[in-house]
Design a protein around this motif. Structure first.
Motif, PDB file in Angstrom:
ATOM      1  N   GLN A 170      -1.333  27.881 -14.087  1.00 38.59           N
ATOM      2  CA  GLN A 170      -1.544  29.014 -14.986  1.00 38.59           C
ATOM      3  C   GLN A 170      -2.467  30.079 -14.389  1.00 38.59           C
ATOM      4  N   CYS A 171      -2.520  30.127 -13.070  1.00 38.48           N
ATOM      5  CA  CYS A 171      -3.301  31.174 -12.416  1.00 38.48           C
ATOM      6  C   CYS A 171      -2.530  32.496 -12.429  1.00 38.48           C
ATOM      7  N   THR A 172      -3.227  33.553 -12.077  1.00 36.85           N
ATOM      8  CA  THR A 172      -2.604  34.858 -11.840  1.00 36.85           C
ATOM      9  C   THR A 172      -2.809  35.219 -10.374  1.00 36.85           C
ATOM     10  N   ILE A 173      -1.723  35.504  -9.681  1.00 34.36           N
ATOM     11  CA  ILE A 173      -1.795  35.954  -8.296  1.00 34.36           C
ATOM     12  C   ILE A 173      -1.797  37.476  -8.294  1.00 34.36           C
ATOM     13  N   THR A 174      -2.873  38.064  -7.798  1.00 33.66           N
ATOM     14  CA  THR A 174      -2.953  39.515  -7.688  1.00 33.66           C
ATOM     15  C   THR A 174      -2.312  39.931  -6.366  1.00 33.66           C
ATOM     16  N   LEU A 175      -1.216  40.631  -6.455  1.00 35.66           N
ATOM     17  CA  LEU A 175      -0.472  41.011  -5.259  1.00 35.66           C
ATOM     18  C   LEU A 175      -1.199  42.106  -4.491  1.00 35.66           C
ATOM     19  N   PRO A 176      -1.066  42.115  -3.160  1.00 34.96           N
ATOM     20  CA  PRO A 176      -1.724  43.160  -2.370  1.00 34.96           C
ATOM     21  C   PRO A 176      -1.012  44.500  -2.549  1.00 34.96           C
ATOM     22  N   PRO A 177      -1.632  45.598  -2.095  1.00 31.27           N
ATOM     23  CA  PRO A 177      -0.966  46.896  -2.168  1.00 31.27           C
ATOM     24  C   PRO A 177       0.357  46.899  -1.399  1.00 31.27           C
ATOM     25  N   ARG A 178       1.254  47.768  -1.800  1.00 31.02           N
ATOM     26  CA  ARG A 178       2.589  47.807  -1.204  1.00 31.02           C
ATOM     27  C   ARG A 178       2.546  48.062   0.307  1.00 31.02           C
TER      28      ARG A 178
END
Length: 344
Positions: A170-178
């Protein structure tokens, strides 16, 4: 473009009656006792474990029982008993009897009732925070090799992740900038957890070194992995939180044959992967034997065993719609439970 060719039941509950065992002297607060365990190195048995995020910066063991989740740290304090309070500690110390004894004592103690939690109300922590090694096997399912047009490898292709990638159910993965990466892909995988030091292990004995298994996802940035001027598998696989694992560690005795487990991935409710570990090119025994020929596997080391067909990379290019912020991924492996995480 650098291709791969260039690289190459739910949850197995502990019964309501708990377990029997022994324990050692009491800990002071959250610290370990000065007394060192000198007994035989024991693998956990008949246990389904999780990690509790306590909200105070600690992540400690919970035991799934018929009466609820036993908070190991709290139960140890209430009963004045000592037991491993993290999965890393349990595996490295090898004192499974202490945890077994705590569970048994808690099952007969009114004082320990306040250490029983409702799973739906707790926040999951990371099952592993500091494994010695995170080993990953690439291209290990026959149908997956076929979908991306590659020959089956002659030996297991190995790569690694680092501890920064470890993440909880149930974590949230913060995606890197495009401009860093945008071709994000899922890879649901069986995770093998080593319980005893293994060096030059024969295939026929390899499962004796396994403590248990988990559901995991080898989350990947395909553009970093495959499209840079030189192969960058490690970068494409080990950005922050790119290795969610959970919700449970299930001891090997409750799982049985790891080479015949159903596996499924869903993205926003849509089934993307649905297959079985019986499609392994290299089964769990072969993987352990191969790795242990090259270095020693230690208690607490973990092995990602590869993913089946159905990943976005395997789609025709005109149908490749990469994962994005807002997507929710659910990963299920038979007997091991459902791992969920979301992207932001």
């Amino acid at each position: 473009m650098t291709t791969r060719r260039g690289f190459l039941a739910t949850t197995g509950l502990v019964a309501a009656g708990f377990l029997a065992g022994t324990s050692s002297a009491a800990p002071a607060g959250n610290k370990r006792t000065a007394r060192t365990y000198l007994g035989p190195h024991e693998l956990p048995r008949n246990m389904t474990l999780l990690s509790i995020d306590n909200g105070d910066g600690t992540e400690t063991l919970g035991v799934k029982t018929g009466a609820g989740i036993l908070d190991v740290r709290r139960a140890a304090r209430l009963l004045g008993l000592s037991a491993p309070v993290t999965l890393d500690e349990l595996l490295r110390e090898g004192h499974a009897a202490a945890l077994t004894g705590l569970i048994a004592a808690a099952s007969h103690s009114a004082r320990a009732k306040s250490a029983l939690l409702e799973e739906a109300k707790l926040k999951h922590g990371r099952l592993f925070t500091n494994p010695g090694k995170i080993v990953c096997v690439g291209l290990n399912y026959r149908r997956h090799a076929k979908e991306i047009g590659m020959k089956e490898p002659r030996v297991p292709p190995l790569f690694n992740k680092y501890n920064n990638a470890l993440a909880a159910h149930q974590c949230t993965i913060t995606l890197p900038p495009r401009d860093v990466a945008f071709k994000f892909d899922y890879e649901t995988e069986l995770l093998v957890v080593i319980g005893k030091a293994a060096r030059n292990v024969p295939e026929a004995e390899a499962l004796q070194y396994v403590a248990g298994y988990c559901t995991a996802n080898d989350f990947s940035a395909r553009d970093l992995q495959l499209e840079l001027p030189s192969s960058q598998w490690m970068i494409g696989k080990t950005l922050d939180k790119f290795a969610p694992i959970g919700p449970y560690f299930v001891s090997a005795d409750l799982v049985g044959d790891p080479n015949n487990l159903k596996l499924e991935t869903r993205v926003n409710g849509e089934v993307r992967q649905s297959w079985n570990t019986n499609d392994f090119i290299f089964n769990v025994q072969q993987v352990i034997a191969y790795i242990s020929r090259h270095w020693t596997l230690e208690p607490g080391d973990i092995i990602f065993t590869g993913t089946p067909h159905g990943v976005i990379l395997g789609y025709p290019k005109e149908k490749q719609v990469w994962l994005k912020a807002g997507d929710e991924i659910a990963c299920t492996i038979e007997k091991l439970g459902e791992l969920k995480f979301r992207l932001a």
